[in-house]
Design an enzyme around this catalytic site. Structure first.
Site, PDB file in Angstrom:
ATOM      1  N   GLU A 177      30.206 -39.460  13.648  1.00 57.64           N
ATOM      2  CA  GLU A 177      30.018 -40.352  14.799  1.00 57.64           C
ATOM      3  C   GLU A 177      29.466 -41.708  14.358  1.00 57.64           C
ATOM      4  OE1 GLU A 177      29.124 -36.477  17.611  1.00 57.64           O
ATOM      5  OE2 GLU A 177      27.504 -37.880  17.110  1.00 57.64           O
TER       6      GLU A 177
ATOM      7  N   ASP B 130      -4.002  -2.284   5.538  1.00 59.25           N
ATOM      8  CA  ASP B 130      -4.417  -1.757   6.838  1.00 59.25           C
ATOM      9  C   ASP B 130      -5.915  -1.831   7.077  1.00 59.25           C
ATOM     10  OD1 ASP B 130      -5.515   0.363   5.313  1.00 59.25           O
ATOM     11  OD2 ASP B 130      -3.637   1.470   5.436  1.00 59.25           O
TER      12      ASP B 130
ATOM     13  N   ASP C 291       0.855  -1.170   0.000  1.00 58.72           N
ATOM     14  CA  ASP C 291       0.000   0.000   0.000  1.00 58.72           C
ATOM     15  C   ASP C 291       0.898   1.228   0.000  1.00 58.72           C
ATOM     16  OD1 ASP C 291      -2.219   1.584   0.106  1.00 58.72           O
ATOM     17  OD2 ASP C 291      -2.634   1.256   2.229  1.00 58.72           O
TER      18      ASP C 291
END
Length: 955
Positions: free
Chosen positions: A710, A641, A327
């Protein structure tokens, strides 16, 4: 309070029952009632209780497995392993609890920032205050887009309609009036009541608060609406799947390890504990939690910059945004309207003063003062403008540094003008009370109010020029009304165009004396044959930083479109001021032209232009623009808005509501709220979204790399145990020590890594791109294999030097596992440091830019040295101090790992550079000229398309 059917009472009886009046309560009385009735809040869920949040940390399957393993260790009197495992459980649970609790607090605190104040009359003055401070007897003002803050008895309705679907299930807006209802009626038929939690769909009203908090109708059913579903972001879901897949792999390995342990003659209980411990140790159980915490912290950082994200999942989408459809008013411009020019009685006047402070004057064009006679005449027009307005201006107070407006900024500018000239009576509403109001709507593009004067009623009106001219029969000239001519209208249109070219918003003002028999107040019969009084032109300048933010967005490959209700010329003027087109004129498409474009033609305009201005667009137009952008695979952020923006906000990937001028409806619909209504804040939020995602990607890949290492060291250990009868190269407790001592702090610091300068010069990521993709998987596998392989090589070189007599019972075995452990630790720390830069070498001038990272590395390494060298602590975890020769093995492996990572980055840079050259050549071959207004006549605003911006009275 005893329940009373206020809807069956006359207004005077309601006032008497609540001991109030239309002027509202006095402040002291309101404070007393607040103590009596309590705050205007529902008894909603306070979230998960702390004790339950703590218990829920144990629901993870891996945590449960670790507890079981610890319990089994206790049964076989292996107290050391049991204590370590339980310590790990407690640490994980405490960290998880603290971070999740902190995350809940962050999200809860953000909700408070986006609550809209209620407009309430206190001490006879309209004020804004927290909805929680409302008490029975308060008089409140409602406008389109407001959420009804309490149960209200309507005392004055101006075409009020409310959405009550949340309360009654009725999907259509309900019309409201102020008369009492004699018969007892169900909730949905009480047309003179408005209820907490419903929204104003259109119109305006005044009402008296009759019930608050748990006494409201919504309060009765609060228990049914207080639960809130917690949604995971796509990234959280993706990583949870990855963690679960790794868990399955780890469980399989654990079962195999258990079998090998039995094969090697180990005790059944020990073998079971060992296999289960390894299974748990190699899985990234904290990874989903790290993502949640990182997103929460990012949301908190964004809130500090006035950008409130309502859902964690929105942060990821924000970083992918490549189109902003914004806007104009209040987002690109200040929304602090100041009247600069007045046209009245065929004369043009200029107005001094800025903002809402009523300081300034009105002058002729030659700067000479206006005499009292002219001021008296001007008062006719300005009174009509202020009487058809609902806004108010107030002096500075504890919450406002300067004069401020309550209500629509356009109306506030009219109030300011009239006040600064001394033409507005402070008791205007008492001297000339409003009998009826016809609220602004997007079809009529005007607002009017019927006012009572001593000699009769008068219709006052303001609105868009074309709207007012369409019902004007007369025009004010030289103290009298004369019939308006086509020549007059042409002149007014040219004046309007001149003001619009200066980026001024223009309002037309009119009035009409009503006949004594005009008492039905039918809008079609009342709004007719008005006397055109004049024009006011006001400025709404661009906000500071907007021009620079537009440039940043373009550099970041984010297109910006303006979707505004303003007319084409004004919107184009603002676009030019903020350099929307990056040096080129941005094409302007009006609503009429948009209606004549097919979807394919519209999409072609979007492909050809990085900036477009859509003027005079309706809610349907906005929704269509957003949907077409989505069909073009654009990730769209839309700002809005008003109530009418809700469809576009909801349809967009990221709906962005305005925190200051936004309606409750827009705030509830949107995923994000800008507290300062600023476009630069949105661009900053997109940058933060990109930073958060990039840091999460670094963290995830760094974590998975060590987990692969790992897993590999365990697999190689299995092979060594079966083929060479070597002891296992690393214990489950030692693997867990990698995660807790060496990784957790640096990985957390990595999520706080500042964004690079190049972050906003590269295209946004594809929303469908996954962190775990083909490229990242190959890289993680390679580096993980490299890390685990180097650790096993170091272990093998050490063990191999002792022939075939090396066993778990050897005195040197702790030294061997320590070499394995430290090799992985050093490689992982280098891996985390290298992950800070995707292409750039670790050896760069920004190496020391993140103190959090360096401190975390030093602290983690200090903890690692402590468990290796502190007597008692090292033996507890089966570590042993290493002589310099072993450190050379470890550091050499770290050097090889770092060199491998640097070579990968070199190939990445080379590949990216080649792709960029290829892309640039392709762009040059396929370069299409920017859309040119002068050569595309069908999209050039026509004269009859140019009209002033409608006042945003209630929209």
């Amino acid at each position: 309070m005893e329940k009373i059917n206020f809807y069956q009472q006359q207004i005077k009886d309601v006032f008497k029952e609540l001991n109030t009046s239309e002027k509202g309560l006095q402040r002291d009385e309101a404070q007393e009632r607040l103590k009596e009735y309590g705050e205007n809040k529902l008894k909603v869920s306070k979230g998960t209780p702390k004790w339950l949040l703590f218990i829920l940390q144990f629901k993870d399957v891996l945590t449960i497995m670790l507890v079981i393993a610890a319990g089994m260790s206790l049964l076989i009197q292996n107290y050391r392993d049991a204590i370590v495992m339980l310590a790990i459980v407690v640490i994980n649970v405490v960290i998880g609890f603290f971070q999740e609790f902190k995350s809940e607090k962050i999200m809860s605190s953000l909700k408070k920032l986006i609550q809209s104040p209620a407009k309430v009359y206190r001490d006879g003055t309209l004020k804004e205050m927290e909805q929680s401070k409302l008490v029975p007897g308060d008089i409140i003002s409602l406008e389109e887009g407001d959420k009804v803050p309490a149960d209200i008895r309507i005392i004055k309705s101006n075409n009020l309609r409310t959405n009550e679907v949340a309360l009654t299930g009725e999907s259509l807006p309900q019309e409201k009036q102020s008369n009492e209802i004699i018969k007892e009626s169900p909730l949905g038929d009480r047309s003179n009541m408005a209820y907490m939690g419903t929204n104003v769909a259109s119109g305006s009203a005044k009402g008296v608060v009759v019930y608050t908090g748990t006494e409201t109708e919504m309060g009765k059913i609060a228990s049914l609406t207080q639960s809130e579903e917690k949604s995971e972001s796509p990234l959280q879901k993706e990583l949870r799947v990855v963690a679960n897949q790794l868990a399955i792999v780890a469980i399989v390995i654990g079962v195999i390890l258990f079998g090998v342990s039995i094969y090697r003659g180990l005790d059944l209980s020990y073998a079971l504990i060992y296999g289960l411990g390894i299974t748990i140790a190699v899985v990234p159980q904290a990874l989903p939690m790290q993502v949640t915490v990182s997103l929460s912290q990012g949301v908190a950082r964004m809130s500090e910059r006035n950008a409130i994200v309502k859902k964690l999942s929105s942060v990821e989408t924000l970083g992918s945004t490549n189109v902003i459809a914004t806007d104009k008013t209040g987002t690109l411009t200040k929304n602090e309207m100041t009247v600069q020019t007045v046209w009245f009685n065929d004369k043009e006047y200029k107005v001094t003063g800025l903002g809402y402070e009523p300081e300034g004057n009105i002058l002729h064009q030659d700067d000479t003062a206006v005499d009292e006679k002219e001021k008296d005449e001007l008062e006719i027009m300005l009174d009509a403008g202020t009487m058809s307005s609902n806004a108010e201006i107030h002096p500075p107070d504890d919450d406002h540094a300067g004069w401020y407006a309550i209500g629509d900024p356009t109306e506030a500018a009219l109030i300011t003008l009239s006040t600064k000239l001394g033409l507005r009576s402070p008791k205007e509403d008492e001297e000339n009370p409003e009998i009826h109001e016809f609220s602004f709507d997007s079809v009529r593009k005007r607002m009017s109010s019927i006012r009572e004067f001593s000699d009769g009623n008068v219709l006052t009106m303001k609105g868009a020029l074309n709207s007012i001219l369409s019902i004007s029969k007369y025009i004010y000239k030289n103290g009298e009304k004369v019939e308006i001519t086509e020549e007059d209208k042409d002149k007014l249109n040219k004046i309007n165009e001149k003001y619009s070219n200066q980026a001024l918003r223009v309002l037309a003002i009119a009035h009409r004396d009503l006949d004594s028999d005009e008492t039905t107040y039918d809008i079609n019969k009342i709004e007719r044959d008005v006397v055109f009084l004049g024009l006011v032109a006001m400025i709404d300048p661009p906000k500071e930083g907007v021009k620079e933010a537009i440039e940043d967005a373009h550099n970041a490959h984010i297109d910006t479109y303006i979707m505004t209700g303003d007319h084409a010329i004004t919107a184009s003027a603002i676009a030019k001021k903020i350099n929307l087109g990056g040096g080129k004129k941005s094409p302007v498409i009006t609503n009429q032209q948009l209606d004549h474009l097919s979807d394919e033609e519209l999409k072609q305009q979007m492909r050809d232009n990085r900036s477009l201005v859509f003027s005079r667009v309706s809610p349907e137009n906005k929704l269509r623009i957003v949907q077409n952008l989505k069909e073009e695979d654009k990730i769209v952020a839309v700002t809005g808005d008003g109530v009418n923006d809700a469809p576009a906000l909801k349809s967009a990937h990221i709906g962005v509501a305005m925190g200051q001028m936004g309606t409750d409806v827009s705030k509830e619909t949107a995923e994000m709220v800008l507290l300062d209504d600023s476009y630069p804040t949105l661009v900053d939020a997109i940058k933060e979204g990109r930073t958060i995602y990039n840091n999460l990607k670094k963290t995830v890949l760094a974590t998975l790399t060590s987990n692969i290492a790992e897993l590999l060291i365990v697999l190689l250990g299995l092979a060594g145990a079966v083929l060479l009868e070597w002891p296992i190269p690393i214990l489950a407790i030692q693997i867990l020590a990698i995660d807790l001592l060496a990784e957790i702090l640096p990985l957390t610091a990595l999520t706080f890594d500042p964004g690079s300068k190049e972050l906003m010069t590269t295209p946004p990521r594809d929303r469908d791109e996954h962190i775990i993709n083909k490229g990242s998987t190959m890289e993680v596998l390679f580096l993980g294999i490299m890390m685990g392989g180097l650790a096993f090589i170091n272990y093998g070189l050490f063990v191999g030097g002792f022939g075939g007599n090396f066993t778990e019972n050897s005195a040197l075995y702790p030294r061997a596992t320590t070499i394995t452990y430290l090799t992985i630790v050093i490689c992982q720390l280098l891996n985390i440091l290298s992950r800070r830069y995707r292409f750039t070498s670790i050896f760069n001038k920004n190496f020391f830019s993140s103190k959090k990272m360096l401190y975390s590395i030093l602290l983690s390494f200090g903890l690692v040295l402590a468990v290796v060298y502190v007597p008692g602590l090292n033996s507890y975890l089966d570590f042993a101090p290493l002589p310099p020769i072993d450190w050379l093995r470890v550091l050499a492996a770290g050097g090889v790992f770092l060199l491998s990572f640097e070579i990968i980055k070199w190939f990445k840079r080379k590949n990216a550079s080649g792709k960029q050259r290829s892309t640039n050549k392709e762009k040059l071959r396929n370069l299409r000229p920017q859309f040119d207004l002068e050569t595309s006549e069908e999209l050039t605003p026509k004269d009859d398309d140019v009209e002033e911006k409608p006042p945003k009275d209630k929209s």
